[in-house]
Scaffold this motif. Structure first.
Motif, PDB file in Angstrom:
ATOM      1  N   SER A 213       0.806  -1.224   0.000  1.00 58.37           N
ATOM      2  CA  SER A 213       0.000   0.000   0.000  1.00 58.37           C
ATOM      3  C   SER A 213       0.843   1.281   0.000  1.00 58.37           C
ATOM      4  O   SER A 213       0.453   2.288  -0.601  1.00 58.37           O
ATOM      5  CB  SER A 213      -0.925   0.000   1.213  1.00 58.37           C
ATOM      6  N   ILE A 214       1.991   1.245   0.691  1.00 55.43           N
ATOM      7  CA  ILE A 214       2.857   2.431   0.747  1.00 55.43           C
ATOM      8  C   ILE A 214       4.315   2.011   0.583  1.00 55.43           C
ATOM      9  O   ILE A 214       4.627   0.815   0.591  1.00 55.43           O
ATOM     10  CB  ILE A 214       2.701   3.201   2.083  1.00 55.43           C
ATOM     11  N   CYS A 215       5.180   2.976   0.446  1.00 55.55           N
ATOM     12  CA  CYS A 215       6.613   2.704   0.300  1.00 55.55           C
ATOM     13  C   CYS A 215       7.239   2.497   1.682  1.00 55.55           C
ATOM     14  O   CYS A 215       7.770   3.428   2.285  1.00 55.55           O
ATOM     15  CB  CYS A 215       7.307   3.849  -0.431  1.00 55.55           C
ATOM     16  N   TYR A 216       7.201   1.272   2.157  1.00 56.68           N
ATOM     17  CA  TYR A 216       7.861   0.942   3.412  1.00 56.68           C
ATOM     18  C   TYR A 216       9.372   0.929   3.209  1.00 56.68           C
ATOM     19  O   TYR A 216       9.865   0.563   2.159  1.00 56.68           O
ATOM     20  CB  TYR A 216       7.418  -0.449   3.893  1.00 56.68           C
ATOM     21  N   SER A 217      10.080   1.305   4.255  1.00 57.07           N
ATOM     22  CA  SER A 217      11.544   1.213   4.182  1.00 57.07           C
ATOM     23  C   SER A 217      12.008  -0.204   4.515  1.00 57.07           C
ATOM     24  O   SER A 217      13.078  -0.629   4.079  1.00 57.07           O
ATOM     25  CB  SER A 217      12.185   2.213   5.144  1.00 57.07           C
ATOM     26  N   ASP A 218      11.208  -0.923   5.269  1.00 54.05           N
ATOM     27  CA  ASP A 218      11.552  -2.284   5.682  1.00 54.05           C
ATOM     28  C   ASP A 218      11.018  -3.268   4.640  1.00 54.05           C
ATOM     29  O   ASP A 218       9.808  -3.353   4.432  1.00 54.05           O
ATOM     30  CB  ASP A 218      10.943  -2.584   7.040  1.00 54.05           C
ATOM     31  N   PRO A 219      11.897  -4.034   3.976  1.00 51.05           N
ATOM     32  CA  PRO A 219      11.413  -4.969   2.953  1.00 51.05           C
ATOM     33  C   PRO A 219      10.448  -6.013   3.495  1.00 51.05           C
ATOM     34  O   PRO A 219       9.582  -6.495   2.751  1.00 51.05           O
ATOM     35  CB  PRO A 219      12.700  -5.617   2.417  1.00 51.05           C
ATOM     36  N   THR A 220      10.553  -6.342   4.767  1.00 49.62           N
ATOM     37  CA  THR A 220       9.658  -7.366   5.318  1.00 49.62           C
ATOM     38  C   THR A 220       8.217  -6.877   5.422  1.00 49.62           C
ATOM     39  O   THR A 220       7.312  -7.674   5.649  1.00 49.62           O
ATOM     40  CB  THR A 220      10.140  -7.829   6.704  1.00 49.62           C
ATOM     41  N   SER A 221       8.003  -5.581   5.246  1.00 53.00           N
ATOM     42  CA  SER A 221       6.648  -5.036   5.300  1.00 53.00           C
ATOM     43  C   SER A 221       5.893  -5.179   3.983  1.00 53.00           C
ATOM     44  O   SER A 221       4.675  -4.999   3.944  1.00 53.00           O
ATOM     45  CB  SER A 221       6.682  -3.564   5.703  1.00 53.00           C
ATOM     46  N   PHE A 222       6.623  -5.491   2.910  1.00 53.37           N
ATOM     47  CA  PHE A 222       5.969  -5.649   1.613  1.00 53.37           C
ATOM     48  C   PHE A 222       5.356  -7.041   1.506  1.00 53.37           C
ATOM     49  O   PHE A 222       6.007  -8.045   1.794  1.00 53.37           O
ATOM     50  CB  PHE A 222       6.970  -5.432   0.473  1.00 53.37           C
ATOM     51  N   GLY A 223       4.120  -7.073   1.050  1.00 61.80           N
ATOM     52  CA  GLY A 223       3.388  -8.331   1.016  1.00 61.80           C
ATOM     53  C   GLY A 223       3.537  -9.125  -0.264  1.00 61.80           C
ATOM     54  O   GLY A 223       3.315 -10.330  -0.275  1.00 61.80           O
ATOM     55  N   TYR A 224       3.922  -8.471  -1.344  1.00 66.03           N
ATOM     56  CA  TYR A 224       3.972  -9.149  -2.646  1.00 66.03           C
ATOM     57  C   TYR A 224       5.335  -8.930  -3.288  1.00 66.03           C
ATOM     58  O   TYR A 224       5.833  -7.805  -3.319  1.00 66.03           O
ATOM     59  CB  TYR A 224       2.871  -8.611  -3.554  1.00 66.03           C
ATOM     60  N   TRP A 225       5.876 -10.018  -3.830  1.00 70.28           N
ATOM     61  CA  TRP A 225       7.234  -9.985  -4.377  1.00 70.28           C
ATOM     62  C   TRP A 225       7.299 -10.670  -5.726  1.00 70.28           C
ATOM     63  O   TRP A 225       6.604 -11.657  -5.972  1.00 70.28           O
ATOM     64  CB  TRP A 225       8.208 -10.689  -3.422  1.00 70.28           C
ATOM     65  N   GLY A 226       8.195 -10.154  -6.580  1.00 67.35           N
ATOM     66  CA  GLY A 226       8.535 -10.831  -7.818  1.00 67.35           C
ATOM     67  C   GLY A 226       9.665 -11.808  -7.561  1.00 67.35           C
ATOM     68  O   GLY A 226      10.224 -11.879  -6.461  1.00 67.35           O
ATOM     69  N   GLN A 227      10.048 -12.529  -8.588  1.00 69.28           N
ATOM     70  CA  GLN A 227      11.007 -13.617  -8.433  1.00 69.28           C
ATOM     71  C   GLN A 227      12.460 -13.163  -8.457  1.00 69.28           C
ATOM     72  O   GLN A 227      13.325 -13.958  -8.106  1.00 69.28           O
ATOM     73  CB  GLN A 227      10.803 -14.672  -9.529  1.00 69.28           C
ATOM     74  N   GLY A 228      12.754 -11.944  -8.842  1.00 68.88           N
ATOM     75  CA  GLY A 228      14.132 -11.479  -8.892  1.00 68.88           C
ATOM     76  C   GLY A 228      14.737 -11.625 -10.267  1.00 68.88           C
ATOM     77  O   GLY A 228      14.440 -12.569 -11.013  1.00 68.88           O
ATOM     78  N   THR A 229      15.606 -10.695 -10.608  1.00 70.12           N
ATOM     79  CA  THR A 229      16.331 -10.734 -11.875  1.00 70.12           C
ATOM     80  C   THR A 229      17.774 -10.319 -11.600  1.00 70.12           C
ATOM     81  O   THR A 229      18.034  -9.354 -10.877  1.00 70.12           O
ATOM     82  CB  THR A 229      15.655  -9.826 -12.928  1.00 70.12           C
ATOM     83  N   GLN A 230      18.709 -11.065 -12.167  1.00 74.23           N
ATOM     84  CA  GLN A 230      20.129 -10.848 -11.878  1.00 74.23           C
ATOM     85  C   GLN A 230      20.681  -9.702 -12.713  1.00 74.23           C
ATOM     86  O   GLN A 230      20.509  -9.677 -13.939  1.00 74.23           O
ATOM     87  CB  GLN A 230      20.928 -12.122 -12.169  1.00 74.23           C
TER      88      GLN A 230
END
Length: 124
Positions: free
Chosen positions: A102-119
């Motif tokens: 919902s907002i730009c949290y500074s703590d990554p653990t606060s984000f509920g949805y994630w992509g798979q990552g790209t190198q």
């Protein structure tokens, strides 16, 4: 809710890459979207974040080391958020992840949805 991060690759120092974070099942406009990165042996760190369109805050945030080199923006036609990375440095090498909430949290653990990552690998 699924996010797809893409656009990573191998580039020489000083080069550019454009990362994309897309979603197929929901509208990204409703979410704040952040990019994080994690290098081997290091903690995940925030790179940039853009607030949701509905918040009308219009905030974008950049980690100081990337400010002036990276630009985060929305591509509404593609329902995506892009991270344009210019003047890349070897220290930018990491796996880059996009995240939504919902907002730009500074703590990554606060984000509920994630992509798979790209190198992203930047050679000197």
């Amino acid at each position: 809710v699924q996010l797809q991060a893409s656009g990573g690759g191998l580039v020489q120092a000083g080069g550019s890459l454009r990362l994309s974070c897309a979603a197929s099942e929901f509208t990204l406009d409703s979410y704040a979207i952040a990019w994080f990165r994690q290098a081997p042996g290091k903690e995940r760190e925030g790179v940039s974040c853009i607030s949701s369109v509905s918040s009308r805050i219009g905030v974008t945030w950049y980690e100081p080391s990337v400010k002036g080199r990276f630009t985060i923006s929305r591509d509404n036609a593609k329902n995506a958020v892009t991270l344009q990375m210019n003047s890349l440095k070897p220290e930018d090498t990491a796996v880059y992840y996009c995240a939504a909430d919902s907002i730009c949290y500074s703590d990554p653990t606060s984000f509920g949805y994630w992509g798979q990552g790209t190198q992203v690998t930047v050679s000197s």
